[in-house]
Design an enzyme around this catalytic site. Structure first.
Site, PDB file in Angstrom:
ATOM      1  N   ASP A 138       3.599   6.418  -7.226  1.00 32.37           N
ATOM      2  CA  ASP A 138       4.833   6.151  -6.488  1.00 32.37           C
ATOM      3  C   ASP A 138       6.089   6.238  -7.336  1.00 32.37           C
ATOM      4  O   ASP A 138       7.193   6.181  -6.808  1.00 32.37           O
ATOM      5  CB  ASP A 138       4.767   4.754  -5.849  1.00 32.37           C
ATOM      6  CG  ASP A 138       3.693   4.687  -4.802  1.00 32.37           C
ATOM      7  OD1 ASP A 138       3.681   5.589  -3.954  1.00 32.37           O
ATOM      8  OD2 ASP A 138       2.872   3.768  -4.837  1.00 32.37           O
ATOM      9  N   HIS A 158      -1.239  -0.498 -11.842  1.00 36.39           N
ATOM     10  CA  HIS A 158      -2.154  -0.148 -10.762  1.00 36.39           C
ATOM     11  C   HIS A 158      -3.409  -0.997 -10.897  1.00 36.39           C
ATOM     12  O   HIS A 158      -3.819  -1.302 -12.014  1.00 36.39           O
ATOM     13  CB  HIS A 158      -2.527   1.341 -10.845  1.00 36.39           C
ATOM     14  CG  HIS A 158      -3.118   1.878  -9.584  1.00 36.39           C
ATOM     15  ND1 HIS A 158      -4.448   1.742  -9.273  1.00 36.39           N
ATOM     16  CD2 HIS A 158      -2.550   2.535  -8.552  1.00 36.39           C
ATOM     17  CE1 HIS A 158      -4.660   2.310  -8.107  1.00 36.39           C
ATOM     18  NE2 HIS A 158      -3.540   2.788  -7.631  1.00 36.39           N
ATOM     19  N   HIS A 203       0.847  -1.195   0.000  1.00 30.58           N
ATOM     20  CA  HIS A 203       0.000   0.000   0.000  1.00 30.58           C
ATOM     21  C   HIS A 203       0.881   1.244   0.000  1.00 30.58           C
ATOM     22  O   HIS A 203       1.105   1.851  -1.037  1.00 30.58           O
ATOM     23  CB  HIS A 203      -0.944  -0.074   1.203  1.00 30.58           C
ATOM     24  CG  HIS A 203      -2.037   0.929   1.227  1.00 30.58           C
ATOM     25  ND1 HIS A 203      -2.215   1.874   0.258  1.00 30.58           N
ATOM     26  CD2 HIS A 203      -3.044   1.132   2.130  1.00 30.58           C
ATOM     27  CE1 HIS A 203      -3.274   2.619   0.552  1.00 30.58           C
ATOM     28  NE2 HIS A 203      -3.784   2.193   1.686  1.00 30.58           N
TER      29      HIS A 203
HETATM   30  C1  LIG Z   1       0.072  -2.350  -8.581  1.00 29.54           C
HETATM   31  C2  LIG Z   1      -0.026  -3.826  -8.912  1.00 29.54           C
HETATM   32  C3  LIG Z   1       0.112  -4.631  -7.598  1.00 29.54           C
HETATM   33  C4  LIG Z   1      -1.392  -4.113  -9.550  1.00 29.54           C
HETATM   34  O1  LIG Z   1      -1.487  -5.465  -9.737  1.00 29.54           O
HETATM   35  P1  LIG Z   1      -2.726  -6.190 -10.456  1.00 29.54           P
HETATM   36  O2  LIG Z   1      -3.785  -5.241 -10.807  1.00 29.54           O
HETATM   37  O3  LIG Z   1      -3.095  -7.324  -9.571  1.00 29.54           O
HETATM   38  O4  LIG Z   1      -2.086  -6.679 -11.829  1.00 29.54           O
HETATM   39  P2  LIG Z   1      -1.452  -8.074 -12.100  1.00 29.54           P
HETATM   40  O5  LIG Z   1      -0.457  -8.419 -11.036  1.00 29.54           O
HETATM   41  O6  LIG Z   1      -2.580  -9.043 -12.338  1.00 29.54           O
HETATM   42  O7  LIG Z   1      -0.665  -7.821 -13.459  1.00 29.54           O
HETATM   43  C5  LIG Z   1      -1.234  -7.918 -14.767  1.00 29.54           C
HETATM   44  C6  LIG Z   1      -0.121  -8.216 -15.770  1.00 29.54           C
HETATM   45  O8  LIG Z   1       0.819  -7.117 -15.823  1.00 29.54           O
HETATM   46  C7  LIG Z   1       2.095  -7.518 -15.354  1.00 29.54           C
HETATM   47  N1  LIG Z   1       2.571  -6.463 -14.451  1.00 29.54           N
HETATM   48  C8  LIG Z   1       1.810  -5.755 -13.567  1.00 29.54           C
HETATM   49  N2  LIG Z   1       2.572  -4.810 -12.970  1.00 29.54           N
HETATM   50  C9  LIG Z   1       3.812  -4.935 -13.499  1.00 29.54           C
HETATM   51  C10 LIG Z   1       5.015  -4.253 -13.283  1.00 29.54           C
HETATM   52  N3  LIG Z   1       5.079  -3.241 -12.418  1.00 29.54           N
HETATM   53  N4  LIG Z   1       6.116  -4.646 -13.987  1.00 29.54           N
HETATM   54  C11 LIG Z   1       6.055  -5.647 -14.871  1.00 29.54           C
HETATM   55  N5  LIG Z   1       4.920  -6.341 -15.116  1.00 29.54           N
HETATM   56  C12 LIG Z   1       3.818  -5.989 -14.437  1.00 29.54           C
HETATM   57  C13 LIG Z   1       1.867  -8.830 -14.610  1.00 29.54           C
HETATM   58  O9  LIG Z   1       3.027  -9.648 -14.643  1.00 29.54           O
HETATM   59  C14 LIG Z   1       0.734  -9.419 -15.397  1.00 29.54           C
HETATM   60  O10 LIG Z   1       1.260  -9.924 -16.598  1.00 29.54           O
HETATM   61  P3  LIG Z   1       0.702 -11.323 -17.204  1.00 29.54           P
HETATM   62  O11 LIG Z   1      -0.713 -11.022 -17.595  1.00 29.54           O
HETATM   63  O12 LIG Z   1       1.599 -11.625 -18.334  1.00 29.54           O
HETATM   64  O13 LIG Z   1       0.802 -12.323 -16.082  1.00 29.54           O
HETATM   65  C15 LIG Z   1       1.090  -4.227  -9.904  1.00 29.54           C
HETATM   66  O14 LIG Z   1       0.959  -3.505 -11.110  1.00 29.54           O
HETATM   67  C16 LIG Z   1       2.489  -4.058  -9.327  1.00 29.54           C
HETATM   68  O15 LIG Z   1       2.993  -4.941  -8.642  1.00 29.54           O
HETATM   69  N6  LIG Z   1       3.137  -2.877  -9.571  1.00 29.54           N
HETATM   70  C17 LIG Z   1       4.430  -2.605  -9.023  1.00 29.54           C
HETATM   71  C18 LIG Z   1       4.299  -2.154  -7.574  1.00 29.54           C
HETATM   72  C19 LIG Z   1       3.733  -0.768  -7.450  1.00 29.54           C
HETATM   73  O16 LIG Z   1       4.178   0.145  -8.117  1.00 29.54           O
HETATM   74  N7  LIG Z   1       2.748  -0.612  -6.541  1.00 29.54           N
HETATM   75  C20 LIG Z   1       2.197   0.694  -6.251  1.00 29.54           C
HETATM   76  C21 LIG Z   1       0.758   0.790  -6.603  1.00 29.54           C
HETATM   77  S1  LIG Z   1       0.160   2.423  -6.307  1.00 29.54           S
END
Ligand SMILES: CC(C)(COP(=O)(O)OP(=O)(O)OC[C@H]1O[C@@H](n2cnc3c(N)ncnc32)[C@H](O)[C@@H]1OP(=O)(O)O)[C@@H](O)C(=O)NCCC(=O)NCCS
Length: 436
Positions: A363, A307, A268
């Site tokens: 972020d 996101h 978060h």
């Molecule tokens: C924010 C986050 C948790 C959202 O996750 P989510 O909605 O559950 O999305 P998913 O984890 O299902 O990802 C969907 C696809 O994009 C990819 N993906 C998502 N975020 C990614 C990232 N930052 N870098 C590389 N690949 C990413 C996943 O591997 C997945 O690929 P696939 O379909 O080939 O398996 C995720 O994008 C992430 O981990 N980001 C990095 C951490 C971050 O910046 N968090 C701050 C949020 S404000």
């Protein structure tokens, strides 16, 4: 003729049900009538992590993740960041409307005159270890405030609720700054009523022996904008915690401590720290393409990208990028910024990121700004909690007035053992009895 209903046929029984559809939703409780027989509890919906469940009606914050839109009370975040102040935005969140000039003056006066904390709060903070994490201190001290204001437990009284909202918005920055001073072994700086909200916070953070701390106006404004951008984000993990804890009718200090605890988690409030670590690990511009290739192979994530809600450029990231430029003009350019810009440039053109709708989120640049302001990484979640206090309170106040709300209490699908008889300790096969 079209009607606003959903017809559900239960293939287990062949029976059909008509369920009302309003605001694009059905009520989960309407599913309960769907039963195989009289003994049946009734159909439930199963939604771990609330992926598709609206838990409340709200008029505070609107997000359209596909189009990259964020609005507080209908006002676009871009306009608020450009034209508003944090205190005015906090008023908007808490009261639902922008204040008149007189209302803003009254609100500012009230918040300013509640920034001091009881001396025993200071003594309490002095009791923490010299290296205590400032977020751990903030969470504990906010919870401790409930013991200083026992009347706050009268949560059914709107006037009592409003008074605690003012106190919390006013005192959280003081506690936040003191938690930083504590980890630095510096004396705590008392709030000054002549200073504005953000200038006062910077003074409590950074004043040394000088009679008055003068924050650089560009840095003060940059922080003000960060506060506006972080003030609310509808039903995220910590807002949901605030509402859920508040639904038990506990006092708002205890509820807000719980919300801050939710924010403390790396999924978060901690992603900006991960971005800084990632940029430092990449180290040089020429390493960027190789890093991107490793991410595409699934050997790690591009932190600060992607996101759950935004499938477009996070509108806050756009504003923050601009703020970063203004900050670096004053503080000097952080070499990590060039790596960040290069990562963003490549990722925005790369099929992997484009097809997955992965854009920079809030972020991606905020950690770089905090670092430029001289803040240690441990302070990042604290910096988030200061403005989010207004959002948490707005969510809590709205929940308290909502006649449809009750104590938050989800259902579960029990998947454990069926009823069985207790086995005396000495008869449990495969386990040695250990004499204590
Ligand atoms: C924010 C986050 C948790 C959202 O996750 P989510 O909605 O559950 O999305 P998913 O984890 O299902 O990802 C969907 C696809 O994009 C990819 N993906 C998502 N975020 C990614 C990232 N930052 N870098 C590389 N690949 C990413 C996943 O591997 C997945 O690929 P696939 O379909 O080939 O398996 C995720 O994008 C992430 O981990 N980001 C990095 C951490 C971050 O910046 N968090 C701050 C949020 S404000």
């Amino acid at each position: 003729m079209a009607t606003n209903t959903l017809t559900i046929t239960d293939n287990r029984t062949g029976r059909s049900y008509e369920v009302p559809v309003a605001d694009g939703t059905i009520r989960a409780i309407d599913l309960r009538q769907i039963k195989v027989d009289d003994e049946d509890f009734g159909l439930m919906s199963y939604d771990p992590a609330f992926l598709n469940t609206a838990s409340t009606r709200s008029s505070i914050t609107y997000i359209d993740g596909d189009r990259g839109i964020l609005r507080y009370g209908g006002y676009p975040i871009e306009q608020l960041a450009e034209e508003s102040t944090y205190l005015e935005t906090a008023y908007l969140l808490v009261h639902g409307e922008l204040p008149t000039e007189a209302a803003l003056a009254g609100w500012t006066q009230e918040i300013t005159h509640h920034t001091l904390v009881h001396e025993n709060v200071k003594h309490l903070m002095e009791g923490f270890r010299y290296d205590a994490h400032p977020m751990g201190m903030l969470i504990s001290v906010v919870a401790a405030l409930s013991t200083f204001y026992p009347e706050a437990s009268t949560v059914d009284d709107p006037e009592v609720r409003a008074a605690q909202a003012v106190r919390l918005i006013a005192k959280v920055p003081t506690i936040a700054a003191w938690s930083y001073r504590h980890t630095r072994g510096l004396p705590y700086v008392y709030p000054e009523n002549e200073l504005g909200f953000t200038a006062n916070f910077l003074s409590m953070m950074f004043r040394m022996a000088e009679p008055r701390y003068e924050a650089h106006p560009a840095l003060e404004r940059a922080l003000e904008v960060l506060f506006i951008l972080h003030a609310d984000h509808e039903q995220n993990c910590s807002a949901n915690a605030m509402r859920a804890i508040g639904s038990s009718k506990v006092d708002p200090y205890s509820a807000l401590a719980g919300a801050a605890a939710a924010l403390y988690g790396p999924l978060h409030g901690g992603a900006n720290e991960a971005v800084l670590k990632m940029l430092a690990e990449i180290g040089h511009l020429q390493e960027v393409p190789g890093f991107i290739e490793r991410v595409k192979k699934g050997e790690g994530r591009l932190m600060g990208f992607g996101h759950r809600v935004y499938k477009n450029y996070d509108p806050r990231a756009k504003i923050i990028k601009q703020v970063a430029d203004e900050v670096f003009e004053v503080t000097g350019r952080n070499p990590l910024l060039d790596i960040a810009l290069e990562l963003e440039k490549i990722a925005l053109e790369d099929e992997y990121f484009v097809s997955r709708k992965l854009y920079p989120n809030v972020d991606f640049y905020s950690g770089l700004i905090y670092e430029a302001l001289g803040l240690p990484v441990a302070m990042f979640p604290v910096m988030f909690a200061i403005p989010r206090t207004a959002g948490w309170l707005a969510q809590w106040l709205e929940g308290a007035d909502d006649q449809e709300q009750k104590i938050a209490r989800p259902r579960q699908l029990y998947v454990g053992a069926k009823e069985r008889d207790f086995v005396p300790l000495e008869q449990r096969a495969g386990r040695e009895l250990v004499a204590v």
